[in-house]
Write a protein that holds these residues in place. Structure first.
Motif, PDB file in Angstrom:
ATOM      1  N   PHE A  19     -17.658  -0.051 -30.080  1.00 17.30           N
ATOM      2  CA  PHE A  19     -17.166  -1.423 -30.060  1.00 17.30           C
ATOM      3  C   PHE A  19     -17.873  -2.307 -29.038  1.00 17.30           C
ATOM      4  CE2 PHE A  19     -13.399   0.967 -31.591  1.00 17.30           C
ATOM      5  CZ  PHE A  19     -13.211   0.321 -32.792  1.00 17.30           C
ATOM      6  N   THR A  20     -18.415  -1.708 -27.984  1.00 16.30           N
ATOM      7  CA  THR A  20     -18.894  -2.511 -26.850  1.00 16.30           C
ATOM      8  C   THR A  20     -20.397  -2.624 -26.719  1.00 16.30           C
ATOM      9  OG1 THR A  20     -18.861  -0.609 -25.335  1.00 16.30           O
ATOM     10  CG2 THR A  20     -16.824  -1.923 -25.515  1.00 16.30           C
ATOM     11  N   LYS A  21     -21.136  -1.796 -27.411  1.00 15.67           N
ATOM     12  CA  LYS A  21     -22.592  -1.793 -27.273  1.00 15.67           C
ATOM     13  C   LYS A  21     -23.259  -2.423 -28.501  1.00 15.67           C
ATOM     14  CE  LYS A  21     -23.051   0.624 -23.428  1.00 15.67           C
ATOM     15  NZ  LYS A  21     -23.748   0.170 -22.258  1.00 15.67           N
ATOM     16  N   PRO A  22     -24.233  -3.312 -28.293  1.00 13.98           N
ATOM     17  CA  PRO A  22     -24.984  -3.831 -29.445  1.00 13.98           C
ATOM     18  C   PRO A  22     -25.534  -2.658 -30.266  1.00 13.98           C
ATOM     19  CG  PRO A  22     -25.549  -5.048 -27.467  1.00 13.98           C
ATOM     20  CD  PRO A  22     -24.687  -3.886 -27.020  1.00 13.98           C
ATOM     21  N   GLY A  23     -25.365  -2.738 -31.558  1.00 13.53           N
ATOM     22  CA  GLY A  23     -25.754  -1.633 -32.435  1.00 13.53           C
ATOM     23  C   GLY A  23     -24.622  -0.671 -32.708  1.00 13.53           C
ATOM     24  N   GLY A  24     -23.501  -0.804 -31.987  1.00  6.78           N
ATOM     25  CA  GLY A  24     -22.337   0.037 -32.248  1.00  6.78           C
ATOM     26  C   GLY A  24     -21.787  -0.237 -33.637  1.00  6.78           C
ATOM     27  N   LYS A  25     -21.093   0.734 -34.200  1.00  9.19           N
ATOM     28  CA  LYS A  25     -20.625   0.632 -35.583  1.00  9.19           C
ATOM     29  C   LYS A  25     -19.629  -0.501 -35.810  1.00  9.19           C
ATOM     30  CE  LYS A  25     -21.406   5.485 -36.544  1.00  9.19           C
ATOM     31  NZ  LYS A  25     -20.786   6.766 -36.873  1.00  9.19           N
ATOM     32  N   ALA A  26     -18.949  -0.952 -34.753  1.00  9.87           N
ATOM     33  CA  ALA A  26     -17.978  -2.046 -34.892  1.00  9.87           C
ATOM     34  C   ALA A  26     -18.144  -3.023 -33.729  1.00  9.87           C
ATOM     35  CB  ALA A  26     -16.561  -1.498 -34.941  1.00  9.87           C
ATOM     36  N   TYR A  27     -19.399  -3.301 -33.389  1.00  9.92           N
ATOM     37  CA  TYR A  27     -19.703  -4.213 -32.278  1.00  9.92           C
ATOM     38  C   TYR A  27     -19.608  -5.662 -32.742  1.00  9.92           C
ATOM     39  CZ  TYR A  27     -22.442  -6.898 -28.948  1.00  9.92           C
ATOM     40  OH  TYR A  27     -22.860  -7.846 -28.059  1.00  9.92           O
ATOM     41  N   GLU A  29     -19.971  -9.791 -31.089  1.00 14.95           N
ATOM     42  CA  GLU A  29     -20.425 -10.606 -29.962  1.00 14.95           C
ATOM     43  C   GLU A  29     -19.267 -10.999 -29.049  1.00 14.95           C
ATOM     44  OE1 GLU A  29     -22.862 -12.470 -27.336  1.00 14.95           O
ATOM     45  OE2 GLU A  29     -23.503 -11.235 -29.020  1.00 14.95           O
ATOM     46  N   MET A  30     -18.102 -11.214 -29.606  1.00 19.65           N
ATOM     47  CA  MET A  30     -16.942 -11.592 -28.809  1.00 19.65           C
ATOM     48  C   MET A  30     -16.644 -10.561 -27.715  1.00 19.65           C
ATOM     49  SD  MET A  30     -13.118 -12.428 -30.179  1.00 19.65           S
ATOM     50  CE  MET A  30     -11.886 -13.045 -29.046  1.00 19.65           C
ATOM     51  N   THR A  31     -16.849  -9.295 -28.037  1.00 17.89           N
ATOM     52  CA  THR A  31     -16.602  -8.230 -27.059  1.00 17.89           C
ATOM     53  C   THR A  31     -17.571  -8.341 -25.897  1.00 17.89           C
ATOM     54  OG1 THR A  31     -15.839  -6.811 -28.852  1.00 17.89           O
ATOM     55  CG2 THR A  31     -16.361  -5.740 -26.764  1.00 17.89           C
ATOM     56  N   GLU A  32     -18.823  -8.608 -26.183  1.00 15.56           N
ATOM     57  CA  GLU A  32     -19.832  -8.739 -25.121  1.00 15.56           C
ATOM     58  C   GLU A  32     -19.489  -9.884 -24.174  1.00 15.56           C
ATOM     59  OE1 GLU A  32     -22.874  -7.443 -22.924  1.00 15.56           O
ATOM     60  OE2 GLU A  32     -22.235  -6.495 -24.782  1.00 15.56           O
ATOM     61  N   GLN A  33     -19.067 -11.008 -24.722  1.00 14.90           N
ATOM     62  CA  GLN A  33     -18.680 -12.147 -23.885  1.00 14.90           C
ATOM     63  C   GLN A  33     -17.503 -11.779 -22.994  1.00 14.90           C
ATOM     64  OE1 GLN A  33     -20.420 -14.996 -23.598  1.00 14.90           O
ATOM     65  NE2 GLN A  33     -21.845 -13.981 -24.972  1.00 14.90           N
TER      66      GLN A  33
END
Length: 194
Positions: A19-27, A29-33
């Motif tokens: 969920f938290t890493k770019p390229g993750g199966k359910a990533y 952009e909102m999580t990164e912010q």
């Protein structure tokens, strides 16, 4: 040994690589912010006496899943994929935090999390993490069902889009768990109401 008492617990749900890493199966952009200020907020809550409960999921290989679902549970958080690992940006204190595994959308389902929180004197349950509309919503609903005052921390929770997240926060505020931002959490902690 006496169990430390906390009036409020922060349940940090599924902050794992899928969920938290770019390229993750359910990533998303909102999580990164959201993660930009996450460590600071968690540490500040810990300093103010909040019990921190990092919650993770690892799906069993043989768990039956309805094949008609459009997003199967096995797609994320599978063992030995790397996606199941907790994000290293989440500050975890292995001595004082309660690290908890969940087996379904809700961290309360078929676990004794409610009993553990009560042993620690918890009355208020704050829910943050991913996804607002899935595991966070299920966990917050069950927290309320178990008799806790449940809250969802709006600037520490994420899903596919901000609009989808806000929809579910608004719905939860009507029925089970009031949505509030971390500034309001800190105000309540300082005032002694949390």
């Amino acid at each position: 040994m006496k169990i430390p008492q906390h009036k409020t617990a922060l349940l940090v749900v599924d902050m794992q690589h899928d969920f938290t890493k770019p390229g993750g199966k359910a990533y998303y952009e909102m999580t990164e912010q959201m993660l930009k200020t996450y460590p600071e907020k968690i540490n500040k809550m810990r300093e103010k006496g909040v019990l921190i409960v990092p919650i993770y999921t690892i799906h069993d290989h043989d768990k039956p899943v309805n094949p008609e679902l459009t997003r199967m549970a096995k797609a994320t958080l599978s063992p030995e994929t790397g996606g199941e690992l907790m994000d290293e940006r989440i500050p975890i204190d292995p001595v004082h935090d309660i690290i908890w595994r969940k087996y379904a959308a809700s961290a309360f389902f078929k676990t004794n999390l409610d009993e553990v929180l009560r042993e620690h004197g918890v009355q208020n349950v704050l829910v943050c993490g991913v996804k607002t509309n899935v595991c966070c919503r299920a966990t917050a609903t069950d927290a309320a069902s178990h008799g806790f005052y449940a809250f969802m921390v709006s600037d520490m929770i994420a899903t596919n889009t901000p609009e989808l997240s806000q929809f579910h926060l608004d719905e939860m505020t009507k029925y089970f768990a009031k949505a509030l931002d971390s500034d309001e959490v800190f105000r309540r902690l300082d005032a002694g109401t949390f």
